[in-house]
Design a protein around this motif. Structure first.
Motif, PDB file in Angstrom:
ATOM      1  N   MET A  50      13.348  10.367   5.328  1.00 20.91           N
ATOM      2  CA  MET A  50      12.032  10.062   5.916  1.00 20.91           C
ATOM      3  C   MET A  50      12.174   9.137   7.110  1.00 20.91           C
ATOM      4  N   LEU A  51      13.082   8.175   6.990  1.00 20.35           N
ATOM      5  CA  LEU A  51      13.309   7.218   8.081  1.00 20.35           C
ATOM      6  C   LEU A  51      13.804   7.945   9.329  1.00 20.35           C
ATOM      7  N   ALA A  52      14.697   8.910   9.125  1.00 21.71           N
ATOM      8  CA  ALA A  52      15.231   9.680  10.254  1.00 21.71           C
ATOM      9  C   ALA A  52      14.137  10.537  10.897  1.00 21.71           C
ATOM     10  N   LEU A  53      13.273  11.143  10.073  1.00 19.45           N
ATOM     11  CA  LEU A  53      12.195  11.978  10.612  1.00 19.45           C
ATOM     12  C   LEU A  53      11.218  11.150  11.446  1.00 19.45           C
ATOM     13  N   LYS A  54      10.986   9.919  11.035  1.00 21.24           N
ATOM     14  CA  LYS A  54      10.075   9.042  11.769  1.00 21.24           C
ATOM     15  C   LYS A  54      10.772   8.291  12.901  1.00 21.24           C
ATOM     16  N   ARG A  55      12.089   8.500  13.023  1.00 19.74           N
ATOM     17  CA  ARG A  55      12.897   7.864  14.063  1.00 19.74           C
ATOM     18  C   ARG A  55      12.806   6.345  14.012  1.00 19.74           C
ATOM     19  N   LEU A  56      12.819   5.833  12.800  1.00 20.92           N
ATOM     20  CA  LEU A  56      12.855   4.393  12.600  1.00 20.92           C
ATOM     21  C   LEU A  56      14.289   3.966  12.310  1.00 20.92           C
TER      22      LEU A  56
END
Length: 316
Positions: A50-56
């Motif tokens: 999820m973090l990667a998808l949100k580019r965080l």
């Protein structure tokens, strides 16, 4: 809250409430530390995705010491203790005890945070919650609900959660990081720690047959009740605020009782629902939620005082 957020609220309560049944079924093959490790590995992978998808990005290195401490109290200890506890008590009991976490958190916060001084309302809620917890545990029960030691392990898990919440608020919260970034880092650190501890202390030899039931239970526990549940919580906090989001604790015991009785065939006596209601009511008192009820009568407005009758020196 809008309809979508109400859906998230209900789903989060269901995922957390059902997690105790998943723990019970996973224990058919996995030892407690193995279960905690697997749950955290799967949950960390989900949240990192999820973090990667949100580019965080993950937090900076200087915060990883605090994040590691938070992961120990917020994941490693409670996940292990709940697994140990459910070896000796029911998923129903474990879920209702989990519902007392906010009350324990208030007690810990009153001791550790200067801005959380105890008030009469909070003290009354804490006392009532403690009484409710004793009723739930039911030390007079000797059949069907396991051992007192197993129930106390679940109480220890709830207390560990409480310590982590206060620790995060004091040492990580002031940095105003995205909640998903902190969650990803916390679950990742906890996964590494539990894998190391499991390797050293118990090893990876399973104590039961690895059938589809415990394996799927572990995967759902990690992906849904850990990874997705944390993401839902973060979204609720962002959309509806932390106070509203914390209300999910009122429903978690309800789901744990229903699932434990219907899916696992666990016994249910009067003290579990009665004690659970006492805990929930005590939490509502401590949080001042009854004063916000829409049907609560409001005091009649005072009649205005004529300006000519108010001495000038009485004005602030």
């Amino acid at each position: 809250m809008n309809l979508v957020n109400w859906g998230r609220f209900g789903l989060l309560a269901a995922l957390w409430g059902c997690s105790f049944a998943f723990i019970k079924m996973s224990l058919e093959a996995f030892a407690p530390l193995q279960l905690a490790s697997g749950r955290l590995i799967v949950g960390a992978l989900v949240v990192l995705g999820m973090l990667a998808l949100k580019r965080l990005t993950l937090p900076s290195r200087k915060l990883w010491g605090h994040i590691t401490v938070a992961s120990v109290f917020g994941n490693v200890i409670p996940f292990t203790l709940f697994a140990i506890g459910e070896q000796h008590t029911t998923a129903t009991i474990a879920g209702v005890i989990q519902g007392a976490t906010p009350l324990i958190t208030m007690g810990v916060a009153a001791l550790a945070l200067s801005e959380e001084r105890p008030t009469t309302r909070k003290v009354a809620g804490l006392v009532g919650g403690f009484i409710g917890l004793i009723v739930v545990v039911g030390p007079w029960n000797t059949n069907g609900f396991g051992t007192l030691g197993g129930q106390l392990a679940c109480v220890g898990a709830a207390a560990s959660y409480a310590v982590s919440f206060v620790y995060i608020r004091r040492f990580i919260g002031p940095h105003k990081l995205p909640a998903l970034s902190v969650t990803a880092a916390q679950l990742s650190a906890a996964a590494v720690i539990t894998v190391v501890v499991t390797t050293v202390m118990t090893g990876w030899t399973l104590h039961g047959d690895l059938t589809a039931k415990p394996l799927l239970s572990l995967l759902v526990l990690g992906a849904a009740s850990t990874g997705i549940a944390f993401a839902l919580l973060n979204r609720l906090i962002a959309d509806a605020g932390p106070t509203t989001a914390s209300g999910v604790n009122y429903l978690v015991p309800v789901f744990s009782v229903v699932v434990g009785v219907l899916a696992l065939g666990e016994p249910l006596t009067w003290n579990v629902p009665v004690g659970g209601i006492v805990v929930i009511a005590a939490l509502a008192v401590a949080e001042g939620r009854f004063s916000a009820l829409p049907w609560r009568a409001k005091p009649a407005p005072k009649a205005p005082v004529a300006a000519a009758r108010v001495p000038e020196k009485a004005c602030p």
